[in-house]
Structure formats: structure tokens, C-alpha cells
Motif scaffolding. Structure first.
Motif, PDB file in Angstrom:
ATOM      1  N   ASN A 219      43.832  40.414  39.197  1.00 18.95           N
ATOM      2  CA  ASN A 219      42.692  39.498  39.093  1.00 18.95           C
ATOM      3  C   ASN A 219      42.242  39.368  37.640  1.00 18.95           C
ATOM      4  OD1 ASN A 219      42.466  38.585  41.710  1.00 18.95           O
ATOM      5  ND2 ASN A 219      41.185  40.298  42.364  1.00 18.95           N
ATOM      6  N   SER A 222      44.584  37.149  36.003  1.00 21.87           N
ATOM      7  CA  SER A 222      44.340  35.747  36.394  1.00 21.87           C
ATOM      8  C   SER A 222      43.254  35.108  35.526  1.00 21.87           C
ATOM      9  CB  SER A 222      43.962  35.648  37.873  1.00 21.87           C
ATOM     10  OG  SER A 222      42.579  35.909  38.064  1.00 21.87           O
ATOM     11  N   ALA A 252      46.466  37.441  43.276  1.00 20.28           N
ATOM     12  CA  ALA A 252      45.128  37.218  42.706  1.00 20.28           C
ATOM     13  C   ALA A 252      44.288  36.417  43.687  1.00 20.28           C
ATOM     14  CB  ALA A 252      45.265  36.473  41.385  1.00 20.28           C
ATOM     15  N   GLN A 292      34.959  38.955  40.148  1.00 14.85           N
ATOM     16  CA  GLN A 292      35.851  37.932  40.674  1.00 14.85           C
ATOM     17  C   GLN A 292      35.100  36.924  41.557  1.00 14.85           C
ATOM     18  OE1 GLN A 292      38.480  38.111  39.068  1.00 14.85           O
ATOM     19  NE2 GLN A 292      39.828  36.612  40.045  1.00 14.85           N
TER      20      GLN A 292
END
Ligand code: UDX
Length: 437
Positions: A219, A222, A252, A292
Motif C-alpha cells: 500500500n 502504491s 494494494a 490508506q
């Protein structure tokens, strides 16, 4: 073997049923009388593919029994698994009240040698506490062993995970305990790792923490991909062909949820702190996971500008596909934030609608994705159910006020979405092949 499982939650129920399926006589005990009454009639309080059928079959064959009577379970079993919940306290530590209570009840009902096995995820050194508790409360001098046998099953694929594990971990202190557990698991034909009890307890926390960190790592990558126009899927593909890395848990998205990773990470950070180690790496993994969701919300706000009175459709509510579980699901925080900003939220999930109804007020639940899309200014993919991968996109687009999809799970091909006429935003992937933004 005669086995009992104390605690008929996710892990207890699946393990008990699978042990019965392997030919053992199993009593699953729980102090929740309502739950036990349901189970006695072959009705399962959780959604887990294949479980109900397996329970019914083993009830019929007389290998599986449900009871609220812990005494009956202790008297009639050679091996007693403790699978009660260890929910998080405000401090992040696991609440071990249930484990202590069961250990005391076992002690008070002990009539001869028993092997008592921790199956719940517990902090390292809980085995010692359990041993001490039983020794303290046992009425006369009776021999017993304590062992640790953590469970690694995942919701949605729990039966398959139990029946075909990558490994079985048993932490023991005696040859007798080792022999009993080895022969119990022998039919599964899986590698068995024998360790001491503390190592077995740590293997569970370390494994979950590692997997959660792997997700946070991709993540974080990403985020960089998004900034420079690289594609996180291509990056993951290039990384995973290195056998030391592997492909699993490099998807992700909007972060991990569920009843295990968030809770186990908190517990492991606290355990480490309590023994004098600051596990900074896990704190960072946890932070990336939280960020996130904010990052996803920012994408939504960037695309829609003002959220007040916007119609936002949500596809997927459970923390992952093939479960109705919404515990620590990213959908919860995302929906709450959208509602707070005044958006109108419509949602659909193949299994988790009932649960979300009890958790969040003010959203409209729909019968399918097309109803969710009606007059929507934007559709969000929050859980990657297979059903969402095969939608009739022409029909979907017709329903929407604006053809905008913000995909938190990267389930669609950006090129294809653009061919259907959608503005398509995903995680760590450019909308155009050349990396243009
Ligand atoms: C996990 C462990 O996998 C299992 O071994 C342990 O016994 C219990 O905890 P579970 O919580 O059922 O199992 O789900 P899992 O499939 O591991 O997924 C956890 C979360 O990570 C989900 O929210 C999922 O969406 C997310 N995830 C997983 C990602 O975001 N990316 C991935 O690549 C993989």
C-alpha cells in the motif's frame, strides 16, 4: 479421539467440525445458550462457505455434539481445546478473562489426565498462566499437560485452510502432549512444526504481523506509484517472481480489516512494549493501514469536490469477500466519513447487509449493484466480491448520474473501464497505459 472445544466462535466451530469430519468424537461447548440451541438444529450463526453442510453431516453421524455444559465436555474428552475470544482492551492488550475462566472451569472438573490446548490467539506466556491457573484450582493432584496449537484459518476459506494447512504448529512441554497432537493431525498429512509453547504462541502473532506488514508495504508502494504514474500491479508482479517474495498479500487497496490483523497487531505491539521492546516497524504498518483509508477518501473528495448531497454508491461492505464479517472493515470508516460530509449513501453487499444495518444508521441498502448505481454521482468498490467483477457495465452506466467509479480494490482494467465510458480511479494505477495522469 474424544475432543472438546470450549468456545464455539469462528475458530472453535470450524476446528471442531473439521476434527469431527476427520473421524473424531467432538463436543463443541459455549456458554451462549442461544447459539448452542441454533447449532444443535444444524443452523450456523456465521456465514462460512461449506460449514453448515459439514455441521449437519457430522451431527447426523453422531460425531459432533453441541453443549453449554463445560463439565460434560471436560469429563468426556482426552484433549480440550480452548478457543474462546480474546477481544482487545482499550490499551490494545488482549482481554484474557475468557481464557482464565475456562482454565478454572477445566481445573474444577478435571477427573483424570487431560491435554489442554490453546487455540485462541494469545500473548506469549499465556500457556504458563493457563498451567498455573489449572494447577491452582484443580481439586486433587491430577496430571495434565498444556500445549499451544495456533490456528491460521482465514474467513471465507476456513474449511479448506483447516483441512489443507501449509503447516501445523504445536508447542508442547512433554512427549505425551506431542504424541497426542501429532496423531490427531496425522490425517492432514501436513508439515508439523514442533516447538516449545512460547515459540508456538509467538509464531501466530509474528505470522499475522508479517502478513499485515506485507499489505502495508504494498500500500505504501502504491502511494508512490500514484504520485509518479507507475502501476502497483506491475510492480507487484515484477517483485513476486522472486521466490523469496511471493505474490500473496501484495494486493494494494484500502487496507486490511477483519477480526484478526488489526487486533493482533495491537496486541503484538503491546506485548513487545511490555517486555521492553518498541516494535516500531509494526506501528508504521498500522499507521500506513489507517492512512490508506484517508487517502481513498481524499481521492473521492478530489473527484467530487463537495460531498454534501452527492449520491454515493458502495459496492461491498464486508472486510473481504466470502464473509459477512464487518469487524474493522474499511467500509465502516469510509461510510461514516461520507455521511459526516453530508453525502447520501446507498450500498449493497452479497452477505453483510444485515450486519451493517445494526452498525450504521442513515444509509440505504439496495438489492443489487444496479440499484446502488441509480442516480449515483460516483460508485465505490470497497470489497472485491466476484459478483462485482462481472457486471453489465452498459446497464450500470445508464443508471448513474455521473459515470465515475473509484475502485478501492483494483478489480477492473482501467483501459476497459475507459472503453465503457467511465472515469475510473483506482489505487496506485494510472488511468492511462502510458502512465499519464
Ligand atoms: C487472517 C490470516 O490470514 C489468518 O491466517 C489468521 O488465522 C486470521 O487472520 P482473515 O482475517 O480471515 O485471516 O483474512 P485475510 O484473507 O488474511 O485478509 C485480511 C485482510 O487483508 C482483508 O481485509 C483483506 O482485504 C486484506 N488484504 C489481504 C489486502 O488488503 N491485500 C492483500 O493482498 C491480502
Amino acid at each position: 479421539m474424544n475432543i472438546s472445544i470450549i468456545g464455539s466462535g469462528y475458530v472453535g466451530l470450524v476446528s471442531g467440525t473439521c476434527f469431527a469430519e476427520l473421524g473424531n468424537k467432538v463436543i463443541c461447548a459455549d456458554n451462549d445458550a442461544k447459539k448452542i440451541a441454533l447449532l444443535k438444529n444444524g443452523r450456523v450463526p456465521i456465514f462460512e462457505p461449506g460449514l453448515e453442510e459439514l455441521i449437519k453431516n457430522n451431527l447426523k453421524k453422531g460425531r459432533l455434539k453441541f453443549s453449554t455444559n463445560i463439565k460434560e465436555a471436560v469429563i468426556n474428552s482426552e484433549v480440550i481445546f480452548i478457543a474462546v475470544g480474546t477481544p482487545p482492551l482499550d490499551s490494545g492488550e488482549a482481554d484474557l478473562t475468557g481464557i482464565e475462566h475456562v482454565a478454572r472451569s477445566i481445573a474444577q472438573n478435571l477427573t483424570g489426565y487431560r491435554l489442554i490446548v490453546e487455540k485462541s490467539t494469545v500473548p506469549v506466556e499465556t500457556g504458563e498462566r493457563v498451567k498455573h491457573t489449572i494447577a491452582t484450582y484443580v481439586k486433587r493432584k491430577i496430571k495434565f499437560d498444556v500445549a499451544s496449537n495456533p490456528e491460521f484459518l482465514r474467513e471465507g476459506t476456513a474449511i479448506n485452510d483447516f483441512m489443507h494447512p501449509d503447516r501445523i504448529v504445536i508447542g508442547v512441554e512433554s512427549k505425551k502432549a506431542r504424541d497426542i497432537l501429532t496423531s490427531l493431525y496425522q490425517p492432514l498429512n501436513a508439515p508439523i512444526v514442533v516447538t516449545n509453547i512460547k515459540s508456538a504462541e509467538l509464531i501466530k502473532h509474528a505470522s499475522n504481523a508479517f502478513l499485515a506488514t506485507k499489505i502495508s508495504f504494498i500500500n505504501a508502494v502504491s502511494r508512490v506509484c500514484d504520485k509518479v504514474g507507475a502501476n502497483v500491479e506491475e510492480v507487484a508482479k515484477g517483485m513476486c517472481l522472486d521466490k523469496r517474495i511471493g505474490r500473496a498479500f501484495l494486493d494494494a487497496g484500502i487496507g486490511y480489516g477483519g477480526s484478526c490483523f488489526p487486533k493482533d497487531l495491537d496486541a503484538f505491539v503491546t506485548i513487545s512494549e511490555n517486555v521492553g521492546y518498541d516494535f516500531d516497524l509494526l506501528k508504521a504498518a498500522r499507521r500506513v493501514n489507517e492512512e490508506q483509508k484517508s487517502f481513498y477518501l481524499k481521492k473521492i473528495k478530489d473527484a467530487l469536490w463537495v460531498l454534501k448531497d452527492k449520491n454515493i454508491g458502495i459496492l461491498g461492505l464486508s472486510f473481504k469477500p466470502n464473509t459477512d464479517d464487518i469487524r474493522s472493515a474499511p467500509s465502516l470508516d469510509i461510510i461514516k466519513s461520507l455521511l459526516q460530509d453530508g453525502a447520501k449513501v446507498r450500498a449493497y453487499d452479497p452477505q453483510a447487509m444485515l450486519k451493517i444495518k445494526n452498525e450504521i444508521n442513515g444509509i440505504t441498502l439496495c438489492k443489487d449493484p444496479y440499484e446502488v448505481a441509480r442516480h449515483a454521482d460516483c460508485l465505490l468498490v470497497v470489497t472485491e466480491w466476484d459478483e462485482f467483477k462481472e457486471l453489465d457495465f452498459k446497464r450500470l452506466k445508464k443508471q448513474m448520474r455521473c459515470a465515475l467509479i473509484i475502485d478501492g480494490r483494483n478489480i477492473y482494467d482501467p483501459e476497459e473501464m475507459s472503453k465503457f465510458g467511465f472515469k475510473y480511479i483506482s489505487i496506485g494505477r494510472p488511468s492511462r497505459k502510458d502512465g499519464g495522469k
